[in-house]
Structure formats: structure tokens, C-alpha cells
Design an enzyme around this catalytic site. Structure first.
Site, PDB file in Angstrom:
ATOM      1  N   HIS A 264      24.062 -45.737 -29.780  1.00  5.21           N
ATOM      2  CA  HIS A 264      25.153 -45.697 -30.762  1.00  5.21           C
ATOM      3  C   HIS A 264      24.695 -45.146 -32.112  1.00  5.21           C
ATOM      4  O   HIS A 264      25.243 -44.166 -32.615  1.00  5.21           O
ATOM      5  CB  HIS A 264      25.735 -47.102 -30.938  1.00  5.21           C
ATOM      6  CG  HIS A 264      26.283 -47.672 -29.675  1.00  5.21           C
ATOM      7  ND1 HIS A 264      27.186 -46.994 -28.900  1.00  5.21           N
ATOM      8  CD2 HIS A 264      26.058 -48.861 -29.049  1.00  5.21           C
ATOM      9  CE1 HIS A 264      27.501 -47.738 -27.848  1.00  5.21           C
ATOM     10  NE2 HIS A 264      26.826 -48.859 -27.916  1.00  5.21           N
TER      11      HIS A 264
ATOM     12  N   CYS B 276      28.695 -52.300 -24.123  1.00  4.60           N
ATOM     13  CA  CYS B 276      29.713 -53.341 -24.186  1.00  4.60           C
ATOM     14  C   CYS B 276      30.715 -53.216 -23.043  1.00  4.60           C
ATOM     15  O   CYS B 276      31.493 -54.137 -22.784  1.00  4.60           O
ATOM     16  CB  CYS B 276      30.439 -53.306 -25.532  1.00  4.60           C
ATOM     17  SG  CYS B 276      30.966 -51.663 -26.036  1.00  4.60           S
TER      18      CYS B 276
END
Length: 442
Positions: free
Chosen positions: A10, A42
């Protein structure tokens, strides 16, 4: 300007994408030990549970996309050493074995985190798996096909999401955690009791307040032994938490005790030519004002973007974080931000709390669901410090609102009179957030 970026999930992906646009003349090289970039971990449990059919949807970038921006992408390259004085990097090409030596003017550390591996016997047995990246997710999917009984160790977000996925797949599931309740880092007991009841009703075995002593088996796992008993099982998923991947800079920049890199408001480390972002770094936690380790994708993307804004010169400050997060388990929607009473007590911080229980829509509507909201605040200043919500209705955006309240220093009294709209399809004439503020005032 030569910029080296280590790690591209990320934070790294956000950093290099923005830097390529902001500084087209810069020479940017990214080193990534995996064969993919930007995996949304996630969504791992959704992928394992079959909710996500096409795993490519869990990637929002690719090596080809980064290269199209003019970035030098070195996939499957493992950085072995960083010389911060001479500004050099030593890496190994994991495919060819070739050693690569590179130099940098500015370095971005976005090396992320790695699952904590508890020092217990049996961790190397086959079918004892970790849950972090794409390749591990594929291994879990493959190994779980023939498993009848799955044991998950660790009752954080990923752990409880995997428990739900395996139960829905028809597996017998056991959840073990050393703490006496699930999700204790995110929600207080009255909220986690609701989720635990849902698990028990579905036949999930909860072994809470138990510590894993060892994992037994010859080649394959056969049982997990805790300090309170033995659980026969076919598959074990270890989800006991994450640690920052920062060994490359150990002793070279300032860190927290757990190894998370300290950064200033412009994402600079104690070495001004090294910036850090994502799960390898500590963030400013607004409820306390201190550096805290909060490994969340949202924090990582923001920090990576800020690295790009500030790498040439300090430009945009980091406003900090509340650690805001949400979770959907079965038909329950829950979210939290800032301090809970549990986390406040652990930090020695005194808070007062107000809890609201009511229907999310007027009772004359055909359907309305119960909403439980808890807001914690400073008893002296009345500033809001944290909030939690749970409901079968999706009212989790209220926690985003309360995150803004914490960030801007709003008091619980002011919350009572904030302007929120009313429409019977969505809420009550007095929004439940208003009601929390009014009740605290009384």
C-alpha cells in the site's frame, strides 16, 4: 535525484505512483521481494471464503502499470543491506541469484509488516499457515479444501474473518486467543459479547484465555495443545499479530521498542534523507498525541502519498490518525475509532463514556434495527477520544464522522447539537450521535 523505494504494497505503491507524477525527472527504483504489488490483504478472508471470484480485483496496480509511469521496477529482489552513510543498497535477485548494488539520494522505507511467529514447537509442520500476502492466501485456499477442522490462532480482524469464512464453508472451526475475548484491541466487552454469541450459535468453538503450548504432528499438523487442553485439527492458521519489517535500518534511525520507525509530520525519519510509510512506521495517534504502531491499509496509503509530497521538501503535514477501522461479520456491522475504555485503561488514561441503544430508523418504518453506540471522552475537557458502534444496519459511517470529531478536537457537548439531516429511510429526527452528546450533557 535518485530515489530508491523498498517495498511496494500500500504505502510503497502510493509513494511511487505519486512521485512519478510529481517528479517526472526523478530516477525512481522500487525493490519488491514478491512477484506482485498492491495486494489488498484486508480482502484476504473474502478471497479465501469465495466472496471474491477474481483475485485480480484485490490488486489496484501491477508491475507493468508502475513501469508505464517510468519507474524502474525490480520484482523478486530482496534487499539485504542498506548503507545509510554511503547511501547504497545491496539486493539479491531471487530468480537469478545475482547481486545488485545501487545508490540513492533519497530512500523510502515501505517494507510493511510480517506475521508474528510465536516461539512454539510445531510451527514448521505442514498445514501450519500464515495469513498476510497473496501467495499465503492461495496456500490457505488449497490446503483448506481437504481440511475438516480448522483452528485459527488469534482473534483480531483477520482471525475472526477467517473463522466466519471457514464456518460458512462447512468446516468445524476453533478460535484460540490468549485474551479472554475476541477483538479486544478494537471494541469493548459489551460489543465483543455480541459477536461471540453469534459465533457460539453457529457452532464455532471459542477457546479464549488460552495460550498455545505446542502444535503436534509427525509431518502434518494433528493437534494444537494449549495450557487448558488439546484440540485435534487438520489445519492451523496463525493470526497472532504483525511486527514491522525494519531490521534493515535497526540502529540507523529512531524506532519504537517494537521496531516501528519514528517519523515526523513530514514522514521523515531521524535521517532526513530517509522517509518511511506504512506498516513499518509509527504514526501520530491523535487521541494521545504519541507515536503508536497502527498497521492499517488506510494509514499506509495516506503515509505513502505524504512521502511523495514531502520527499523533495517539507510541504504537507500528516494530520495523524485515530486508528479508525470497521468489520462485517455475518449480519453484524461494527466499527471503532480512537480510544476504547479497554485501550484507555491499558494506557493509564481516564475516560468517561456514554452508551446509546436505540433503533436506527423511526418505529413506523417497516424495518428498523438496534444500534449500540459508545462514545468515550476526556472527563476534564470533554473532548471526544473514541467511539464504537455495532448494528445489523450499516451505520458504520457514523464512526468516520466521529473520527473527524476527534481529529478536530470536538467536545461531547458540541456533538449534541451538530447539524445532521433527518429522513425516515435513514435515521431518527435526533441522530443517535446527537443523542450521545445530549445524554452526556445530562
Amino acid at each position: 535525484m535518485k530515489i530508491a523505494v523498498i517495498g511496494s504494497t500500500h504505502a510503497g505503491t502510493a509513494a511511487v505512483t505519486n512521485m512519478a507524477q510529481l517528479y517526472p525527472e526523478a530516477d525512481i527504483t522500487v525493490y519488491e521481494r514478491n512477484d506482485n504489488v498492491s495486494f489488498l490483504s484486508c480482502g484476504l478472508a473474502l478471497y479465501v471464503g469465495g466472496v471474491v471470484d477474481d483475485p485480480q480485483g484485490l490488486f489496484y496496480s501491477s508491475p507493468d502499470k508502475l513501469q508505464s509511469l517510468g519507474i524502474n521496477v525490480k520484482m523478486q529482489h530482496d534487499v539485504k543491506n542498506i548503507d545509510t552513510e554511503n547511501k547504497t543498497i545491496e539486493a539479491i535477485n531471487l530468480v537469478t541469484g545475482e547481486e545488485v548494488i545501487d545508490h540513492f539520494d533519497k530512500l523510502v522505507m515501505s517494507t510493511g509488516s510480517w506475521p508474528i511467529l510465536p516461539p512454539i514447537e510445531g510451527m514448521k509442520l505442514e498445514n501450519v499457515l500464515l495469513a498476510k500476502n497473496y501467495n499465503q492466501a492461495n496456500t490457505i485456499i488449497e490446503r483448506s479444501k481437504d481440511a475438516d477442522h480448522v483452528t485459527v490462532v488469534g482473534a483480531g480482524y483477520i482471525g475472526v474473518e477467517l473463522v466466519e469464512a471457514f464456518e460458512l464453508a462447512g468446516k468445524k472451526v476453533t478460535l484460540i486467543d490468549g485474551v479472554d475475548r475476541i477483538l479486544n484491541k478494537y471494541l469493548d466487552k459489551e460489543f465483543t459479547d455480541t459477536v461471540e454469541s453469534e459465533f457460539k450459535e453457529r457452532g464455532i468453538e471459542l477457546r479464549l484465555g488460552e495460550t498455545v503450548a505446542r502444535i503436534e504432528g509427525t509431518e502434518h499438523v494433528e493437534a494444537v495443545v494449549t495450557d487448558k487442553g488439546r484440540i485435534e485439527t487438520d489445519l492451523v492458521i496463525m493470526c497472532v499479530g504483525f511486527r514491522p519489517n525494519t531490521d534493515l535500518l535497526k540502529g540507523k534511525v529512531d524506532m519504537l521498542a517494537n521496531g516501528a520507525i519514528k517519523v515526523d509530520e513530514y514522514m521523515r525519519t531521524s535521517n532526513p534523507d530517509i522517509l518511511a510509510a506504512g506498516d513499518c512506521a509509527a504514526v501520530k495517534y491523535n487521541p494521545t498525541g504519541s507515536h503508536t504502531y497502527i498497521p492499517l491499509a488506510t494509514n499506509a496509503v495516506r503515509m505513502g502519498t505524504l512521502v511523495a509530497k514531502n520527499i523533495m521538501q517539507p510541504t504537507v503535514k500528516n494530520v495523524g490518525t485515530q486508528g479508525t477501522s470497521g468489520l462485517h461479520i455475518y449480519d453484524l456491522n461494527m466499527a471503532s475509532t480512537g480510544l476504547t475504555e479497554t485501550s484507555a485503561e491499558a494506557l493509564g488514561i481516564n475516560v468517561k463514556s456514554i452508551t446509546i441503544n436505540e433503533k436506527h430508523r423511526p418505529e413506523f418504518m417497516p424495518t428498523s434495527e438496534n444500534v449500540q453506540l459508545k462514545v468515550s471522552y476526556d472527563p476534564a475537557t470533554h473532548k471526544i477520544l473514541g467511539a464504537q458502534v455495532i448494528s445489523k444496519a450499516d451505520v458504520t459511517q457514523s464512526i468516520n464522522t466521529l473520527s473527524v470529531c476527534i481529529q478536530t478536537g470536538m467536545t461531547i457537548d458540541e456533538l449534541g447539537y451538530v447539524d445532521f439531516f433527518f429522513q425516515p429511510h435513514f435515521n431518527q429526527p435526533w441522530n443517535f450521535l446527537n443523542k450521545a452528546g445530549l445524554a452526556a450533557g445530562r
